[in-house]
Design a protein around this motif. Structure first.
Motif, PDB file in Angstrom:
ATOM      1  N   PHE A  65    -127.253  58.716  54.151  1.00  0.00           N
ATOM      2  CA  PHE A  65    -127.048  58.588  52.844  1.00  0.00           C
ATOM      3  C   PHE A  65    -127.726  57.617  52.157  1.00  0.00           C
ATOM      4  CE2 PHE A  65    -122.787  60.526  54.073  1.00  0.00           C
ATOM      5  CZ  PHE A  65    -123.169  61.939  53.776  1.00  0.00           C
ATOM      6  N   ASN A  66    -129.198  57.804  51.869  1.00  0.00           N
ATOM      7  CA  ASN A  66    -129.968  56.766  51.264  1.00  0.00           C
ATOM      8  C   ASN A  66    -129.582  57.072  49.669  1.00  0.00           C
ATOM      9  OD1 ASN A  66    -131.256  58.938  51.903  1.00  0.00           O
ATOM     10  ND2 ASN A  66    -133.385  57.772  51.588  1.00  0.00           N
ATOM     11  N   PRO A  67    -129.620  55.912  48.855  1.00  0.00           N
ATOM     12  CA  PRO A  67    -129.578  56.266  47.676  1.00  0.00           C
ATOM     13  C   PRO A  67    -130.780  57.233  47.013  1.00  0.00           C
ATOM     14  CG  PRO A  67    -130.365  54.094  47.912  1.00  0.00           C
ATOM     15  CD  PRO A  67    -130.347  54.494  49.188  1.00  0.00           C
ATOM     16  N   LEU A  68    -130.338  57.865  45.769  1.00  0.00           N
ATOM     17  CA  LEU A  68    -131.222  58.953  45.208  1.00  0.00           C
ATOM     18  C   LEU A  68    -131.446  58.343  43.874  1.00  0.00           C
ATOM     19  CD1 LEU A  68    -129.442  62.220  46.308  1.00  0.00           C
ATOM     20  CD2 LEU A  68    -131.329  61.243  47.363  1.00  0.00           C
ATOM     21  N   ILE A  69    -132.624  59.046  43.287  1.00  0.00           N
ATOM     22  CA  ILE A  69    -133.054  58.734  41.758  1.00  0.00           C
ATOM     23  C   ILE A  69    -132.356  59.729  40.996  1.00  0.00           C
ATOM     24  CG2 ILE A  69    -134.951  58.558  40.375  1.00  0.00           C
ATOM     25  CD1 ILE A  69    -136.662  58.103  43.009  1.00  0.00           C
ATOM     26  N   ALA A  70    -131.789  59.209  40.062  1.00  0.00           N
ATOM     27  CA  ALA A  70    -130.990  59.916  38.777  1.00  0.00           C
ATOM     28  C   ALA A  70    -132.236  60.258  37.783  1.00  0.00           C
ATOM     29  CB  ALA A  70    -129.902  59.497  38.278  1.00  0.00           C
ATOM     30  N   HIS A  71    -132.631  61.768  37.592  1.00  0.00           N
ATOM     31  CA  HIS A  71    -133.577  61.865  36.425  1.00  0.00           C
ATOM     32  C   HIS A  71    -132.784  62.165  35.186  1.00  0.00           C
ATOM     33  CE1 HIS A  71    -135.429  62.458  40.307  1.00  0.00           C
ATOM     34  NE2 HIS A  71    -136.775  62.531  39.995  1.00  0.00           N
ATOM     35  N   VAL A  72    -133.370  61.749  34.164  1.00  0.00           N
ATOM     36  CA  VAL A  72    -132.930  62.042  32.831  1.00  0.00           C
ATOM     37  C   VAL A  72    -133.936  62.367  31.972  1.00  0.00           C
ATOM     38  CG1 VAL A  72    -130.622  60.632  33.186  1.00  0.00           C
ATOM     39  CG2 VAL A  72    -132.872  59.487  32.360  1.00  0.00           C
ATOM     40  N   PRO A  73    -133.569  62.901  30.553  1.00  0.00           N
ATOM     41  CA  PRO A  73    -134.699  63.422  29.791  1.00  0.00           C
ATOM     42  C   PRO A  73    -135.076  62.444  29.039  1.00  0.00           C
ATOM     43  CG  PRO A  73    -132.311  64.322  29.008  1.00  0.00           C
ATOM     44  CD  PRO A  73    -132.068  63.554  30.278  1.00  0.00           C
ATOM     45  N   PRO A 146    -134.431  63.777  45.190  1.00  0.00           N
ATOM     46  CA  PRO A 146    -135.285  63.402  46.141  1.00  0.00           C
ATOM     47  C   PRO A 146    -136.516  64.479  46.411  1.00  0.00           C
ATOM     48  CG  PRO A 146    -133.505  64.475  47.535  1.00  0.00           C
ATOM     49  CD  PRO A 146    -133.252  64.564  45.877  1.00  0.00           C
ATOM     50  N   SER A 147    -137.367  64.206  46.876  1.00  0.00           N
ATOM     51  CA  SER A 147    -138.701  65.218  47.252  1.00  0.00           C
ATOM     52  C   SER A 147    -137.899  66.125  47.881  1.00  0.00           C
ATOM     53  CB  SER A 147    -139.594  64.452  48.043  1.00  0.00           C
ATOM     54  OG  SER A 147    -139.237  63.954  49.292  1.00  0.00           O
ATOM     55  N   ALA A 148    -138.577  67.475  47.788  1.00  0.00           N
ATOM     56  CA  ALA A 148    -137.878  68.854  48.301  1.00  0.00           C
ATOM     57  C   ALA A 148    -138.475  69.159  49.371  1.00  0.00           C
ATOM     58  CB  ALA A 148    -137.838  69.851  47.054  1.00  0.00           C
ATOM     59  N   ASN A 149    -138.352  68.489  50.353  1.00  0.00           N
ATOM     60  CA  ASN A 149    -138.666  68.776  51.872  1.00  0.00           C
ATOM     61  C   ASN A 149    -137.871  68.629  52.735  1.00  0.00           C
ATOM     62  OD1 ASN A 149    -139.824  66.043  50.580  1.00  0.00           O
ATOM     63  ND2 ASN A 149    -139.583  65.675  52.731  1.00  0.00           N
ATOM     64  N   PRO A 150    -137.639  69.118  54.003  1.00  0.00           N
ATOM     65  CA  PRO A 150    -136.676  68.739  55.041  1.00  0.00           C
ATOM     66  C   PRO A 150    -137.164  67.163  55.340  1.00  0.00           C
ATOM     67  CG  PRO A 150    -137.947  70.936  55.602  1.00  0.00           C
ATOM     68  CD  PRO A 150    -138.617  70.159  54.359  1.00  0.00           C
ATOM     69  N   SER A 151    -136.018  66.441  55.841  1.00  0.00           N
ATOM     70  CA  SER A 151    -136.298  65.078  56.190  1.00  0.00           C
ATOM     71  C   SER A 151    -137.303  64.819  57.083  1.00  0.00           C
ATOM     72  CB  SER A 151    -134.849  64.640  56.739  1.00  0.00           C
ATOM     73  OG  SER A 151    -134.963  63.307  56.961  1.00  0.00           O
ATOM     74  N   GLY A 152    -138.019  64.006  56.837  1.00  0.00           N
ATOM     75  CA  GLY A 152    -139.195  63.659  57.916  1.00  0.00           C
ATOM     76  C   GLY A 152    -140.450  64.382  57.636  1.00  0.00           C
TER      77      GLY A 152
END
Ligand code: TXA
Ligand code: MG
Length: 327
Positions: A65-73, A146-152
């Motif tokens: 569980f690394n921290p994620l970016i919160a996207h806001v408008p 996060p980026s929409a890819n499988p980990s790694g």
């Protein structure tokens, strides 16, 4: 159940008004939707919904569980979640919407602990892609992405990339064409008057320094935040944790998973990550439950969590929390 829903075919949505409102409805219902930003496609979830955020880690197969970016408008929405110092505001005014993520002190409990990985700071970004902004306004809540890819794997820059990696594992992808930047945002830690480069990215440091009028410290924390040792220094419970316990001993609190042993009723305090043994529910509850037990007990016995799926990430986090700490 959401994890069963995710096994269904991933909906392909055009970025027209209909597609955007469908994407917003799915996100509001706690589902995962990949959407375009100007950097890379993000795997979005309602950042205020711990279960939805847990789904991100599940879908990506992220071991931690690394921290994620919160996207806001907009900046106003950002200021509701994080404390924007005058320096942070100056940078936000200059670079938002855009490929700059600011890590600032957390100002509210609006976003789930799973987004911040239990840290007292939060990463915020206003993306520049018009479709991302439309979506954020339609949902009306911050989106963890996060980026929409499988980990790694490589970060996706097209909807096709997203489907190749996560098709069948997420509810939908919103196709806004190829991304402009294709490289993640620059992440900057703002502590008072100090700026630290946590991850180089879409916006060059020189531009940031010119706008800020101060030098940026080149301390790379992108990797180390998720590397062993780093998270403990930010978040460690006061209590001693005993992992893989069959039952609580005298004086211990009990952190359960699945059916409780009889002895658990005699624990000094008792909470469950998931009474039914659901890993996603457990992941969503982890930080909050640990914090609650930590405030009531000095010793916590933790039930075994299976080493499968989200269990790997839960166990990783528990091991960090249980690790002996300096001082
Ligand atoms: O361009 C981007 O930033 C893309 C698009 C989708 O917006 N998103 C992205 O998110 O790259 P993600 O989750 O892969 O990057 C999050 C990184 C973490 O790995 C960590 O390094 C940093 O942001 N981060 C987040 N919160 C933090 C915090 N509170 N303290 C320090 N670093 C943090
Ligand atoms: Mg990534």
């Amino acid at each position: 159940m959401a994890s069963e829903k995710a096994k269904a075919a991933t909906e392909y949505l055009k970025a027209d008004p209909e597609g955007v409102s469908r994407a917003a409805a799915l996100l509001e219902a706690g589902a995962l939707v990949a959407f375009p930003t100007e950097t890379v496609y993000g795997l979005g979830a309602d950042a205020t919904d711990a279960r939805a955020v847990a789904g991100i880690f599940e879908a990506k197969g992220r071991p931690r569980f690394n921290p994620l970016i919160a996207h806001v408008p907009d900046m106003e929405s950002a200021a509701a979640i994080g404390h924007l110092s005058p320096l942070a505001r100056r940078l936000a005014e200059r670079f938002w919407p855009g490929a700059l993520t600011l890590v600032v002190p957390r100002a509210s409990d609006e976003v789930s602990d799973l987004v911040t990985a239990g840290l007292d700071t939060v990463a915020l970004r206003v993306p520049a892609h018009p479709v991302a902004l439309e979506l954020l306004r339609a949902v009306g809540r911050p989106l963890a992405a996060p980026s929409a890819n499988p980990s790694g794997k490589l970060s996706p820059t097209t909807a096709a990339d997203v489907l190749a990696g996560l098709g069948g594992r997420i509810a939908a992808v919103l196709d806004g064409g190829p991304t402009e930047i294709g490289l993640e945002s620059t992440i900057l830690g703002v502590e008072g008057d100090t700026l630290r480069l946590l991850r180089p990215g879409g916006i060059p440091v020189e531009e940031i320094e010119a706008a800020a009028g101060v030098a940026v410290e080149h301390q790379r924390h992108d990797g180390p935040v998720t590397a062993p040792g780093q998270l403990e220094s930010h978040y460690a419970p006061e209590a001693h944790l005993r992992l893989n316990a069959a039952a609580p001993e005298e004086g211990e609190a009990w952190l359960g998973f699945g059916p409780d042993p009889d002895a658990a009723t005699r624990a000094v305090a008792r909470l469950s990550l998931s009474p039914t043994g659901n890993l996603r529910e457990a992941a969503a509850a982890l930080f909050k439950t640990l914090r609650t037990l930590d405030s009531t007990s000095s010793r916590i016995a933790v039930a075994p969590i299976p080493e499968t799926g989200l269990g790997l990430a839960i166990n990783d986090r528990l091991q960090r929390a249980a690790a002996p700490r300096d001082g």
